[in-house]
Design an enzyme around this catalytic site. Structure first.
Site, PDB file in Angstrom:
ATOM      1  N   HIS A  99      -2.249  -9.797 -43.190  1.00 56.49           N
ATOM      2  CA  HIS A  99      -1.447 -10.536 -42.219  1.00 56.49           C
ATOM      3  C   HIS A  99      -0.274  -9.695 -41.732  1.00 56.49           C
ATOM      4  O   HIS A  99       0.097  -8.687 -42.358  1.00 56.49           O
ATOM      5  CB  HIS A  99      -0.982 -11.870 -42.799  1.00 56.49           C
ATOM      6  N   ASP A 138      -0.679  -9.549 -49.747  1.00 58.53           N
ATOM      7  CA  ASP A 138       0.485  -9.720 -50.624  1.00 58.53           C
ATOM      8  C   ASP A 138       0.284  -9.099 -52.005  1.00 58.53           C
ATOM      9  O   ASP A 138      -0.799  -9.210 -52.599  1.00 58.53           O
ATOM     10  CB  ASP A 138       0.806 -11.209 -50.767  1.00 58.53           C
ATOM     11  N   HIS A 174      -0.533  -6.175 -44.087  1.00 56.83           N
ATOM     12  CA  HIS A 174      -0.578  -6.086 -45.555  1.00 56.83           C
ATOM     13  C   HIS A 174      -1.258  -7.306 -46.153  1.00 56.83           C
ATOM     14  O   HIS A 174      -1.433  -8.337 -45.504  1.00 56.83           O
ATOM     15  CB  HIS A 174       0.831  -5.937 -46.144  1.00 56.83           C
ATOM     16  N   ARG A 218       7.134 -19.430 -49.241  1.00 59.02           N
ATOM     17  CA  ARG A 218       5.785 -19.009 -49.646  1.00 59.02           C
ATOM     18  C   ARG A 218       5.580 -19.258 -51.135  1.00 59.02           C
ATOM     19  O   ARG A 218       6.445 -18.933 -51.942  1.00 59.02           O
ATOM     20  CB  ARG A 218       5.621 -17.513 -49.352  1.00 59.02           C
TER      21      ARG A 218
HETATM   22  C1  SIN Z   1       4.462 -12.662 -45.531  1.00 59.74           C
HETATM   23  O1  SIN Z   1       4.343 -11.487 -45.180  1.00 59.74           O
HETATM   24  O2  SIN Z   1       4.028 -13.073 -46.597  1.00 59.74           O
HETATM   25  C2  SIN Z   1       5.165 -13.632 -44.605  1.00 59.74           C
HETATM   26  C3  SIN Z   1       4.379 -13.902 -43.382  1.00 59.74           C
HETATM   27  C4  SIN Z   1       5.174 -14.688 -42.375  1.00 59.74           C
HETATM   28  O3  SIN Z   1       6.390 -14.853 -42.556  1.00 59.74           O
HETATM   29  O4  SIN Z   1       4.598 -15.148 -41.395  1.00 59.74           O
END
Ligand code: SIN
Length: 283
Positions: free
Chosen positions: A256, A109, A107, A271
């Site tokens: 990611h 974000d 995905h 994040r």
């Molecule tokens: C996310 O999906 O924004 C988190 C990615 C992660 O925890 O590595």
């Protein structure tokens, strides 16, 4: 910081690519310092070039994490952030014995926003001994790899993105409740990156529900084919986290996937997400 000018012309750090197409560690920059505009511009240039950049051995506070992100634009507040949390710009992603990691889908974000995010900066807080890597996939390369006919077919199509797909369950809210604040959003299936001008695939397994104007079966088939591109190893890099690691990815250029292979160990990340603009396609 004195780093020789690299072949890409960076002076604030040395970029060390993780793969030929995506990802680079930026060696020799200390994010705890008050970085100059020139240094920030170089990080931004590296982000555009490598789609995701990584910093190692950083010792920064939550406030410094937020301040660094702010240098790249206004910050978002995610609806999953508790209302009583200090520093509401920070989304805490924590898993352990009572919750298995759920970010293991390809995905980009917050594509359910009208103006989805420019980028996300993720800081490791607590890590498992092994596992919990994050994989990144280059959506320019994914578009480039399509056949000319498929490129022509999908360019100009519009897809719908829906917060409820993931967050109805996670936030224990009905789709109607979520849609009152975040109605389903339409974005081009192939988006033009607003800074590089390059086309890229902009649908993802996390949030895209369907392509407008196609039957459900046709839409599912096309989406499955486009989603499958993110899983092609040649378009990817994989980042192994260590204490002090930070990743900064361009949500407009890559997707990611956080490997959920560390249960029941603890993995805690924070994040901060930088607001972006409305996706468009321009030939
Ligand atoms: C996310 O999906 O924004 C988190 C990615 C992660 O925890 O590595």
């Amino acid at each position: 910081m004195n780093v020789a000018v690299t072949q890409q012309g960076y002076t604030a750090f040395e970029p060390r690519p993780l793969s030929p197409t995506i990802g680079a560690e930026l060696i020799g920059i200390d994010l705890a310092r008050d970085l100059s505009d020139a240094e920030i511009n170089e990080v931004r240039r590296a982000l555009l070039e490598f789609k995701v950049v990584f910093f190692r051995d950083q010792s920064i506070t939550r406030a410094q994490h937020i301040a660094f992100a702010r240098r790249f634009g206004a910050l978002e507040i995610h609806p999953a952030t508790p209302a009583d949390q200090e520093d509401r710009e920070v989304l805490r992603i924590a898993h352990g014995p009572n919750s298995r990691g759920v970010e293991n889908n390809w995905h980009s974000d917050v594509t359910w926003r009208e103006t989805p995010s420019l980028g996300s900066i993720l800081r490791a807080i607590e890590l498992p001994e092994v596992g919990g890597d994050t994989l990144f996939s280059d959506m320019y390369a994914a578009f480039e790899g399509l056949s000319p006919e498929m490129k022509r077919f999908v360019t100009g199509l519009t897809a719908v993105h829906d917060i409820a797909r993931v967050f109805a369950g996670r936030l224990k809210k009905s789709a109607e409740d979520l849609h009152a604040r975040f109605p389903p959003m339409e974005h081009p299936v192939i988006r033009t990156h607003p800074e590089t001008g390059r086309p890229l695939i902009y649908v993802n397994t996390g949030f895209t529900t369907h392509i407008k104007g196609l039957s459900r079966k046709e839409s599912d088939w096309v989406l499955e084919h486009l989603y499958a591109q993110a899983a092609i190893p040649e378009y990817q890099c994989r980042f192994r986290w260590a204490p002090g690691s930070i990743a900064f990815w361009d949500n407009r250029a890559c997707q990611h996937y956080a490997a959920s292979d560390y249960f029941p160990a603890v993995r805690v990340m924070e994040r901060v997400t930088i607001a972006g603009d409305k996706p468009f396609y321009r030939a």
